[in-house]
Motif scaffolding. Structure first.
Motif, PDB file in Angstrom:
ATOM      1  N   THR A 141      -0.623 -25.562  98.925  1.00 62.29           N
ATOM      2  CA  THR A 141      -0.282 -26.768  97.914  1.00 62.29           C
ATOM      3  C   THR A 141       0.764 -27.020  97.050  1.00 62.29           C
ATOM      4  OG1 THR A 141      -0.997 -24.844  96.429  1.00 62.29           O
ATOM      5  CG2 THR A 141      -2.968 -26.127  97.178  1.00 62.29           C
ATOM      6  N   GLN A 188      -1.761 -26.289  91.514  1.00 63.83           N
ATOM      7  CA  GLN A 188      -3.534 -26.769  91.918  1.00 63.83           C
ATOM      8  C   GLN A 188      -4.422 -25.499  91.705  1.00 63.83           C
ATOM      9  OE1 GLN A 188      -2.937 -28.870  95.504  1.00 63.83           O
ATOM     10  NE2 GLN A 188      -1.020 -29.837  94.586  1.00 63.83           N
ATOM     11  N   ASN A 192      -4.544 -26.419  80.688  1.00 66.23           N
ATOM     12  CA  ASN A 192      -5.194 -26.889  81.796  1.00 66.23           C
ATOM     13  C   ASN A 192      -4.796 -27.558  82.011  1.00 66.23           C
ATOM     14  OD1 ASN A 192      -6.327 -24.384  82.971  1.00 66.23           O
ATOM     15  ND2 ASN A 192      -8.075 -24.105  81.176  1.00 66.23           N
ATOM     16  N   GLU A 247      -5.443 -31.368  84.844  1.00 67.98           N
ATOM     17  CA  GLU A 247      -6.894 -32.309  85.925  1.00 67.98           C
ATOM     18  C   GLU A 247      -7.289 -31.728  86.871  1.00 67.98           C
ATOM     19  OE1 GLU A 247      -6.307 -36.036  86.838  1.00 67.98           O
ATOM     20  OE2 GLU A 247      -5.825 -36.790  84.915  1.00 67.98           O
ATOM     21  N   GLN A 248      -6.061 -30.449  87.543  1.00 75.43           N
ATOM     22  CA  GLN A 248      -6.599 -29.568  88.706  1.00 75.43           C
ATOM     23  C   GLN A 248      -5.454 -28.327  88.500  1.00 75.43           C
ATOM     24  OE1 GLN A 248      -5.355 -31.025  92.308  1.00 75.43           O
ATOM     25  NE2 GLN A 248      -6.862 -29.448  93.531  1.00 75.43           N
TER      26      GLN A 248
END
Length: 483
Positions: free
Chosen positions: A393, A413, A464, A466-467
């Motif tokens: 990633t 991610q 945190n 969104e991902q």
């Protein structure tokens, strides 16, 4: 019986108010108690002058025995009938209550302005008796016995022929005529006293708040130290005693935390040495496999660089310990954050390749600070992102600059942070298991970042997105002067 607890400020205020209040009350009581006799003394003094003047005027007719229906009598009756138009302070005076009587050398009344007691002996009265004997004669007598409001002042003056006292003139004035002025004076004194007491309350509150303000600073400093707040600075005082107390508390803090400092920096040192040691170990293992000369030179250079990095790291951690005590930075330079981030990524090349990760750097920014420490802070965030990123990633690093600050966002991610961990991620030794191995770190990486932020007057956050997770550094463009 246990007394209730009250604040020192309230104790100080009550003591101050009691001290000032008692003093004012005593002064006001003395002043009020002296008003009446003082006013009477002033009145008596003016009556002495008036009595002696009237005695001189009455002497010729007294010698001739012509006082009754004489010029003196007519003048005094005209004076009694005169309508006065005087305003003394706030009180109007329209008539006079003065009376006069004259006695001969035996104390027998020969003239009375009210036409009574003619031929009666007043010899026993102090005003007559003392004056006939060459003394000052005066008295205060109640017209109605037992009623102080009917008291009258009697002031006598001798009627003389040569050196011989041949009679006595007594001037009489009711004390009740002084009552309006006494009440006015008493009202003014009482109002003034109330104003003074109110001022004493205000002054007491101000003094108690001012004095306890220094104590509150010491209390807040002690609370901050007890909570482990590293940003707690020693309060400054103009009072020598409080200044010495603050310095003693700071010294006590240093002494009590000395052992913890040593332990914390040993952990920090071992934690930060893991990455360069791993790089040296990896390079050494590759060298054992008989690599081409060019590759050997490359990994030998890596070993040298990482060795220098370890040495620098040790020295800087020792310097960081000193900076914590000084509460400031000493090596402030202009730092290009994009260039610094690129250096950090190059330094982590092996760790990134192991998990087939890439780092995408966007934006630019430049701040004042310690380049080495800022690099260590960014490296810790990137290392943390590497640990939690899935294989293959991308790790993002975005620099956003405005007129006052530069914000660095490091994103991954990975799985993100559980809610229960969010409030604790910057605690020393607190760590979460890595997704790929299940192992935990020493838990000092983010606390190390937090200390670097404190030294740079910056902020650090972890939340945190969104991902995955977002680690954020908020750095001011400029730093205060060196401590």
């Amino acid at each position: 019986m246990k007394l209730p607890k009250i604040s020192f400020r309230l104790r100080l205020f009550l003591f101050f108010f009691l001290l000032i209040g008692v003093g004012l009350s005593l002064q006001l009581n003395v002043l009020l108690s002296e008003l009446k006799p003082g006013l009477r003394q002033a009145t008596e003094e003016s009556m002495v002058d008036a009595a002696n003047l009237l005695a001189e005027i009455a002497t010729p007719e007294f010698v001739r025995g012509e006082l009754i229906n004489g010029e003196f009598d007519r003048a005094f009756n005209a004076f009694k009938q005169r309508e006065l138009n005087a305003k003394i302070w706030t009180k109007a005076k329209t008539e006079s209550l003065l009376r006069v009587y004259i006695t001969d050398s035996q104390g027998v009344v020969v003239y009375h302005s009210e036409g009574r007691d003619i031929g009666k002996s007043y010899y026993r009265w102090n005003d007559v008796h003392r004056t006939l004997h060459g003394q000052y004669g005066a008295r205060s007598t109640e017209a109605v016995k037992g009623d102080p409001l009917t008291s009258e002042m009697y002031v006598a003056a001798p009627i003389m022929v040569g050196e011989q006292v041949i009679g006595v003139l007594t001037l009489v004035k009711p004390n009740l005529s002084l009552q309006p002025f006494l009440e006015v004076s008493r009202d003014k004194v009482e109002r003034f006293g109330m104003v003074l007491i109110l001022l004493a309350v205000i002054l007491g509150l101000a003094v108690s708040y001012w004095l306890t303000g220094s104590i509150r600073k010491l209390r807040d400093y002690a609370v901050s130290v007890s909570q482990g707040t590293e940003a707690a600075s020693v309060p400054q005082f103009s009072d020598i005693e409080l200044e010495h107390l603050a310095q003693a508390m700071a010294h006590m803090r240093v002494q009590l935390e000395g052992k913890n400092y040593v332990e914390q920096y040993i952990h920090s040192l071992t934690h930060e040495m893991k990455s360069p040691v791993a790089a040296i170990k990896g390079a050494a293992e590759l060298l054992e496999q008989g690599l081409p000369v060019a590759d050997q030179a490359h990994f030998i250079a890596n070993i040298k660089n990482e060795s220098v990095r370890i040495e620098t790291l040790i020295n800087q951690l020792l310097a960081l310990a000193a900076l914590e005590n000084q509460q400031g930075l000493q090596n402030i330079v202009q730092v290009d954050l994009r260039q610094l981030a690129q250096v950090v990524v190059e330094r982590l090349d092996l760790a990134l390749k192991e998990k087939q990760l890439t780092v995408n750097i966007e934006g630019v920014g430049s701040v004042q600070g310690d380049g080495f420490l800022l690099g260590q802070g960014i490296e810790n965030l990137v290392t943390n992102a590497i640990d939690f990123s899935p294989i293959g990633t991308e790790i993002g690093m975005i620099l956003n600059a405005d007129k006052e600050r530069v914000i660095i966002d490091v994103t991954d991610q990975g799985p993100g942070l559980p809610d229960y961990a969010l409030p604790r991620v910057f605690e020393r030794f607190y760590s979460l298991p890595r997704p790929d191995t299940g192992k935990k770190s020493s838990g000092l990486g983010l606390s190390f970042v937090q200390q670097i932020c404190y030294l740079h007057q910056a902020q650090c956050r972890l939340q945190n997105g969104e991902q995955g997770a977002i680690a954020q550094l908020i750095l001011p463009l400029t730093q205060p002067k060196k401590s």
